[in-house]
Design a protein around this motif. Structure first.
Motif, mmCIF file in Angstrom:
data_model
loop_
_atom_site.group_PDB
_atom_site.id
_atom_site.type_symbol
_atom_site.label_atom_id
_atom_site.label_comp_id
_atom_site.label_asym_id
_atom_site.label_seq_id
_atom_site.Cartn_x
_atom_site.Cartn_y
_atom_site.Cartn_z
ATOM 1 N N SER A 1 0.823 -1.213 0.000
ATOM 2 C CA SER A 1 0.000 0.000 0.000
ATOM 3 C C SER A 1 0.858 1.265 0.000
ATOM 4 O O SER A 1 2.074 1.227 0.224
ATOM 5 N N THR B 1 -5.274 7.000 1.548
ATOM 6 C CA THR B 1 -4.718 5.751 2.124
ATOM 7 C C THR B 1 -5.805 4.755 2.463
ATOM 8 O O THR B 1 -5.503 3.617 2.827
ATOM 9 N N ARG B 2 -7.054 5.172 2.397
ATOM 10 C CA ARG B 2 -8.169 4.265 2.666
ATOM 11 C C ARG B 2 -9.090 4.253 1.456
ATOM 12 O O ARG B 2 -9.442 5.321 0.954
ATOM 13 N N ALA C 1 -6.923 0.700 1.739
ATOM 14 C CA ALA C 1 -5.558 0.358 1.369
ATOM 15 C C ALA C 1 -5.566 -0.432 0.065
ATOM 16 O O ALA C 1 -6.353 -1.356 -0.099
ATOM 17 N N ARG C 2 -4.714 -0.021 -0.860
ATOM 18 C CA ARG C 2 -4.626 -0.738 -2.137
ATOM 19 C C ARG C 2 -3.180 -0.688 -2.610
ATOM 20 O O ARG C 2 -2.410 0.177 -2.169
ATOM 21 N N PRO C 3 -2.818 -1.588 -3.481
ATOM 22 C CA PRO C 3 -1.416 -1.642 -3.914
ATOM 23 C C PRO C 3 -0.982 -0.332 -4.554
ATOM 24 O O PRO C 3 -1.774 0.344 -5.235
ATOM 25 N N ALA C 4 0.267 0.008 -4.365
ATOM 26 C CA ALA C 4 0.796 1.254 -4.912
ATOM 27 C C ALA C 4 0.666 1.295 -6.431
ATOM 28 O O ALA C 4 0.528 2.369 -7.029
ATOM 29 N N HIS D 1 -2.140 3.377 -7.980
ATOM 30 C CA HIS D 1 -2.204 4.836 -7.848
ATOM 31 C C HIS D 1 -1.745 5.498 -9.146
ATOM 32 O O HIS D 1 -0.967 4.931 -9.916
#
Lengths: 222, 438
Positions: free
Chosen positions: A99, A134-135, A137-140, A143
């Motif tokens: 995350s 950040t909420r 949470a998910r993999p970078a 993004h």
């Protein structure tokens, strides 16, 4: 508060002995925002790496508030970087599978036990300040490009370092996103009086520095 | 008391447990030494998720090699226990001189074979020994619906099976007791074929009809698939004398009349004392007869089997190490693919030991996952192979994991986790700047 930089007789050589960088003398006061410009291959990134004690085959002195990072052993150099420096690169270099918060707080994984919680907390605050969700949470990897670069900036700020080193931080961003990141970078540096060294081809970013050096063929031509 | 004495006084479970821990100890010590003080697991998890298919392939390769070793040991032990269990009721076998193994296979494991017969004189000599409690001639060569029809005495049938699961022991010439896996119920009638298998002549004994009067319990031996009938009946349906003097009452079993004893391929003997078995073996090992303990012959076979197993275990371990070395070489390549992230960590000030821990932890995760999966693979393969062997031989082979397999896996894990230090160490010598620019 940032650290003052003093360089004397700095030379970085390639493996064949060719000079990649030569800086006889340079003084940068604490809290200064220093821009490094110049054509490709001029030695800008090598200069930044030498400031961090990452470059090999170096001679001379790079003193941060009197501490010569080039005189330190590898372990001590790593500790100096951990305690005093934050990095932002052209590529955010994120761990794509974890995350944003885990990436921004990655230093907690190797920080001394007593600092881990503070690093994680600071990473979360930096992400919030920089507007990175950040909420949930998910993999970078999920993004956007601008968010990923802000995650990288949050990672650099999470340890609250007095020195920020940025290597082409806006090069892979569109103009608007680059300006937003530049605002964030300079704002973070200014807010805590950090010493900021930015290597960039981006005239708009370089123009916002307190002082600008131009490198050609490994030498400062000012 | 020295340490060896102390070790010998420990219960087997404690010895096995301690051996397991000792074999695993290097892995645990390396793990603690490498991982202590840092929290690399999140990044290890990131690396595992980064290359899911490659990681799955590595885990499967390790699992296959570990499963091979585990399965080999478990299968060999299962086979050894199964064959020993099948032979445990056979104390001493007397037969015409020849191959003990051939006779063992014929008399104990009911593998059909043409063997010379022993005459009534030998049988009489055996029964005259005061320590002999059972001396049973056997007769084989007929079958019913694939099940061998074995002629013997009620005493031996009772000794072999213990209390019957249902019904009673055969008492007349046309009664039979079915093995536990014979598809005949009490009251069913059958006519044996002459011979066994596809070449059996179904009509040769068409005048002989038997009735099932009892069922044996499961013994875990080929006798579970056999139909036991009075030996007199087998002799009679083959046109031979019935073994009894004129005026025989019809009560099956000894005593037999030596003048009308047609011959038997083997006499199954049980003595009332252990030493008497040895005395009988000595007495009947001579020019016209051989005597052997099936257990001893089996032990010799097990020794050979054990030697083969040891050789194959060594090959299996070598395979495991080679596979793991291949996987670790693959990890070196994968570590290069993640070199930029590792360089980033070091640029951020991560100690070299932290980057080392991330790579080692990554390798360790694959190895441990592969080893655990390998135990399952080996166990599964053993279950499947045991079922096949039991089906084909009627020797009950039970699949079970035991300490030797766990010792093998523990040793494997320790060895390979030590080997995993190599790719982890290789990451430390890399140029951080070059990797950052990659």
């Amino acid at each position: 508060m940032g650290l003052a930089l003093t360089i004397t007789d700095l030379v970085v050589e390639a493996s064949g002995g060719r000079h990649l960088l030569s800086v006889p003398q340079l003084d940068v006061p604490a809290g200064c925002h220093l821009g490094i410009s110049g054509p490709s291959g001029a030695g800008k990134s090598t200069f930044l790496h030498a400031l961090a004690g990452l470059a090999r085959r170096t001679s001379g002195h790079v003193l941060w508030d009197g501490c010569d990072i080039l005189a330190l052993r590898q372990g001590a150099r790593a500790r100096f970087r951990r305690d005093h420096m934050g990095f932002v690169f052209q590529d955010p270099l994120l761990f794509e599978e974890i995350s944003a918060l885990a990436n921004a707080g990655v230093a907690a994984a190797f920080a001394p036990r007593r600092r881990r919680a503070a690093v994680t907390l600071a990473a979360g605050e930096a992400l919030t300040t920089l507007g990175v969700p950040t909420r949930p949470a998910r993999p970078a990897a999920t993004h956007s490009g601008g968010e990923r670069q802000r995650i990288a900036l949050a990672r650099a700020l999470a340890t609250d370092p007095p020195i920020l080193l940025a290597d082409e931080p806006t090069a892979s961003l569109d103009r608007a996103t680059a300006d937003t990141l530049a605002d964030a970078l300079l704002g973070a540096a200014r807010a805590a009086g950090r010493t900021l060294v930015v290597v960039s081809h981006d005239p708009a970013l370089i123009a916002r520095m307190d002082r600008v050096l131009t490198l050609r063929n490994g030498e400062i031509t000012e | 008391m020295n340490s060896l004495d102390l070790w010998d006084r420990l219960p087997a479970l404690a010895q096995d447990g301690l051996t397991f821990l000792a074999l695993l100890l290097p892995a645990l010590l390396v793990g603690v030494a490498v991982m202590a003080g840092h929290r690399p697991l999140a990044l290890v998890g990131a690396m595992l998720r980064r290359f899911p298919f490659t990681n799955a392939l590595f885990v499967l390769l390790i699992a296959a090699s570990v499963g091979l070793g585990v399965g080999l040991i478990a299968q060999e032990r299962g086979l050894r226990i199964g064959t020993a269990r099948a032979a445990e009721k056979f104390d001493l076998v007397l037969a015409a001189p020849g191959s003990e193994i051939t006779m063992l296979l014929a008399a104990v494991y009911l593998q059909p074979s043409d063997v010379p017969l022993l005459g009534g004189d030998v049988y009489a000599e055996v029964t005259e020994n005061p320590h002999v409690s059972i001396a049973a001639p056997i007769a084989f060569g007929d079958s019913y619906d694939g099940a061998p029809v074995i002629g013997t005495t009620p005493d031996f049938a009772g000794h072999l099976a213990g209390p019957l699961a249902a019904g009673r022991m055969f008492a007349t010439e046309r009664e039979a007791v079915a093995g536990a896996r014979v598809p005949l119920a009490i009251g069913d009638e059958f006519t044996p074929a002459h011979g066994v298998g596809a070449s059996a002549d179904e009509e040769a004994h068409e005048h002989a009809h038997f009735t099932v009067v009892g069922r044996m319990p499961m013994t875990g031996s080929p006798w579970d698939r056999a139909i036991l009938v009075p030996v007199e009946a087998v002799w009679e349906v083959h046109g031979l004398a019935d073994g009894h003097a004129d005026g025989w009452s019809g009560e099956v079993g000894p005593p037999f009349d030596m003048a009308r004893f047609p011959g038997t391929p083997a006499i199954l003997v049980r003595a009332d004392e252990l030493w008497a078995n040895y005395a009988l073996r000595s007495e009947f090992n001579r020019a016209d007869v051989m005597a052997f303990f099936p257990g001893a012959v089996l032990a010799g076979l097990h020794n050979i089997l054990g030697d083969v197993r040891q050789a194959m275990s060594l090959l299996a371990v070598a395979t495991q190490v080679l596979v793991t070395a291949g996987v670790l070489a693959g990890l070196l390549v994968l570590a290069r693919l993640t070199a930029q992230r590792l360089a980033l960590l070091r640029a951020l000030g991560a100690p070299a030991r932290f980057a080392f821990a991330v790579v080692w932890g990554y390798a360790a995760s694959l190895i441990v996952a592969g080893a655990i999966l390998g135990v399952g693979v080996g166990y599964g393969a053993t279950i499947a192979l045991s079922a096949i062997i039991t089906e084909r031989t009627d020797i009950l082979v039970t699949a079970r994991l035991d300490w030797p397999e766990l010792h093998l896996v523990a040793g494997f894990v320790s060895l390979t986790l030590l080997l995993a230090l190599l790719p982890a160490g290789a990451t430390l010598s890399r140029d951080i700047v070059r990797d950052l620019r990659a």
